[in-house]
Design a protein around this motif. Sequence first.
Motif, mmCIF file in Angstrom:
data_model
loop_
_atom_site.group_PDB
_atom_site.id
_atom_site.type_symbol
_atom_site.label_atom_id
_atom_site.label_comp_id
_atom_site.label_asym_id
_atom_site.label_seq_id
_atom_site.Cartn_x
_atom_site.Cartn_y
_atom_site.Cartn_z
ATOM 1 N N GLY A 88 0.826 -1.051 0.179
ATOM 2 C CA GLY A 88 0.078 0.015 -0.010
ATOM 3 C C GLY A 88 0.835 1.414 0.025
ATOM 4 N N HIS A 89 1.820 1.214 0.989
ATOM 5 C CA HIS A 89 2.926 2.274 0.668
ATOM 6 C C HIS A 89 3.596 2.624 -0.530
ATOM 7 C CE1 HIS A 89 6.084 4.452 2.869
ATOM 8 N NE2 HIS A 89 6.805 4.215 1.938
ATOM 9 N N GLU A 90 3.826 1.502 -1.234
ATOM 10 C CA GLU A 90 4.482 1.692 -2.293
ATOM 11 C C GLU A 90 3.593 2.034 -3.355
ATOM 12 O OE1 GLU A 90 7.617 1.886 -3.261
ATOM 13 O OE2 GLU A 90 8.182 1.442 -0.968
ATOM 14 N N ILE A 91 2.339 1.855 -3.471
ATOM 15 C CA ILE A 91 1.297 2.087 -4.339
ATOM 16 C C ILE A 91 1.007 3.443 -4.188
ATOM 17 C CG2 ILE A 91 -1.184 1.788 -4.869
ATOM 18 C CD1 ILE A 91 -0.898 -1.386 -4.476
ATOM 19 N N ALA A 92 1.113 4.013 -2.884
ATOM 20 C CA ALA A 92 0.776 5.387 -2.656
ATOM 21 C C ALA A 92 1.731 6.076 -3.284
ATOM 22 C CB ALA A 92 0.714 5.582 -1.129
ATOM 23 N N HIS A 93 3.247 5.856 -3.264
ATOM 24 C CA HIS A 93 4.194 6.743 -3.824
ATOM 25 C C HIS A 93 3.964 6.886 -5.263
ATOM 26 C CE1 HIS A 93 7.004 7.280 -0.457
ATOM 27 N NE2 HIS A 93 7.492 6.036 -0.334
ATOM 28 N N ALA A 94 3.591 5.911 -6.022
ATOM 29 C CA ALA A 94 3.324 5.892 -7.543
ATOM 30 C C ALA A 94 2.013 6.687 -7.713
ATOM 31 C CB ALA A 94 2.987 4.802 -8.027
ATOM 32 N N LYS B 189 15.658 8.812 -2.513
ATOM 33 C CA LYS B 189 15.363 9.397 -0.989
ATOM 34 C C LYS B 189 14.160 10.252 -1.220
ATOM 35 C CE LYS B 189 19.275 8.236 1.150
ATOM 36 N NZ LYS B 189 19.437 6.850 0.439
ATOM 37 N N PHE B 190 12.987 9.874 -0.439
ATOM 38 C CA PHE B 190 11.959 10.661 -0.805
ATOM 39 C C PHE B 190 12.049 11.617 0.666
ATOM 40 C CE2 PHE B 190 10.290 6.922 -2.779
ATOM 41 C CZ PHE B 190 9.684 7.364 -3.504
ATOM 42 N N ASP B 191 11.281 12.688 0.577
ATOM 43 C CA ASP B 191 11.191 13.422 1.495
ATOM 44 C C ASP B 191 10.212 13.183 2.740
ATOM 45 O OD1 ASP B 191 8.801 14.753 1.359
ATOM 46 O OD2 ASP B 191 9.332 16.040 -0.027
ATOM 47 N N PRO C 78 16.250 0.406 2.904
ATOM 48 C CA PRO C 78 16.463 1.669 2.275
ATOM 49 C C PRO C 78 15.364 2.785 1.933
ATOM 50 C CG PRO C 78 17.178 0.119 0.780
ATOM 51 C CD PRO C 78 16.859 -0.694 1.950
ATOM 52 N N GLU C 79 14.403 2.144 1.362
ATOM 53 C CA GLU C 79 13.389 2.698 0.632
ATOM 54 C C GLU C 79 12.366 3.611 1.941
ATOM 55 O OE1 GLU C 79 10.476 4.851 -0.190
ATOM 56 O OE2 GLU C 79 9.296 2.892 -0.041
ATOM 57 N N PHE C 80 12.251 2.573 2.873
ATOM 58 C CA PHE C 80 11.177 3.169 3.854
ATOM 59 C C PHE C 80 11.884 4.174 4.878
ATOM 60 C CE2 PHE C 80 10.319 -1.150 2.135
ATOM 61 C CZ PHE C 80 9.305 -0.916 1.658
ATOM 62 N N LEU C 81 13.142 4.067 4.954
ATOM 63 C CA LEU C 81 13.698 4.712 6.143
ATOM 64 C C LEU C 81 14.636 5.796 5.616
ATOM 65 C CD1 LEU C 81 14.064 1.795 8.871
ATOM 66 C CD2 LEU C 81 12.163 3.616 8.749
ATOM 67 N N ALA D 291 6.412 12.874 2.177
ATOM 68 C CA ALA D 291 6.210 11.944 1.107
ATOM 69 C C ALA D 291 6.031 10.342 2.057
ATOM 70 C CB ALA D 291 7.221 11.697 0.022
ATOM 71 N N GLU D 292 6.826 10.200 2.891
ATOM 72 C CA GLU D 292 7.072 8.908 3.504
ATOM 73 C C GLU D 292 5.887 8.820 4.585
ATOM 74 O OE1 GLU D 292 8.611 6.161 2.897
ATOM 75 O OE2 GLU D 292 10.081 7.325 1.685
ATOM 76 N N LYS D 293 5.341 10.178 5.086
ATOM 77 C CA LYS D 293 4.275 9.983 6.043
ATOM 78 C C LYS D 293 2.832 10.048 5.223
ATOM 79 C CE LYS D 293 5.850 13.103 9.802
ATOM 80 N NZ LYS D 293 5.758 14.816 9.990
HETATM 81 ZN ZN LIG Z 1 8.479 5.220 0.751
#
Ligand SMILES: [Zn+2]
Length: 273
Positions: A138-144, A185-187, A230-233, A190-192
């Motif tokens: 869900g987190h990855e789908i949201a990034h796209a 690296k997302f800001d 790496p992606e999530f943190l 974007a992660e939240k």
């Molecule tokens: Zn992320």
Amino acid sequence: MIQIFKKISLLGYLATLLSVGGCTEDKNGDRLYFSIEDDIKLGAQVSREVDSTYQAKGQLLDPANPRNKVAYDHLNRIVNKILSSGKVSYRSEFTWDTKIIKDDNVLNAFATPGGHIYVFSGLIKYLDNEDQFAGVLGHEIAHADHRHSTKQLQRQYGLTILLSVALGDNPGTLTQIATNLATLKFDRDAEKEADAYSVDYLGATNYYACNGAAGFFEKIIKEGQQGRTPEFLSTHPDPGNRVDAINNKAAADGCKTQPSGATTYQEFKNSLN
Ligand SMILES: [Zn+2]
């Protein structure tokens, strides 16, 4: 000569963009010069390059190979549950094809613009249940879907270069993007935001625990595995705060936090051996 024509067509494209005001509001209320069609084109280019990079290393599990059928049946079943939540803005425009990279040492996943998702076998095997995995997906789908990848790449490379990549006119940068996407690296925002949309998507499945992503973060904190994700943190948010933020949103939304109890996840994990 072809190069010149391509440059002229890119300049023309930019001129058109700027002259018509360029950015209209997208379905999420964001205004980007990069259009949805550009996201789709860029995603097609980048995913082709990612595929060939991992194919060359013998790590991309081919969805068309009958040996991988069980794994992909499980993966697609889980992805489709999330996409059917009715909460994904670009469900029908983006491709949402999801592929497995066979590397049991990597606890990661990433998304290209336009909705191509990649998950490492290490992450699938590491997690305890399907709800945690659905939370990560869900987190990855949201990034796209919320175009975080597009915004981040545009910040990094600039509009003109990114458009040239989308048009297939910049193989050097394309290779660079494909290589670095897994650690993009997302800001912090974007992660939240991706965490919050994961709660929305899962809650609307009426099946998964809407705070599934919190289970993922709790596990990696408890087991001291932060460095392998790496992606999530990527942007120094305290993972403990993210667990709280996810659980607080779940409580505020009143969505189900009881795990689905899906016994199919063990089969999915076993299919990757
Ligand atoms: Zn992320």
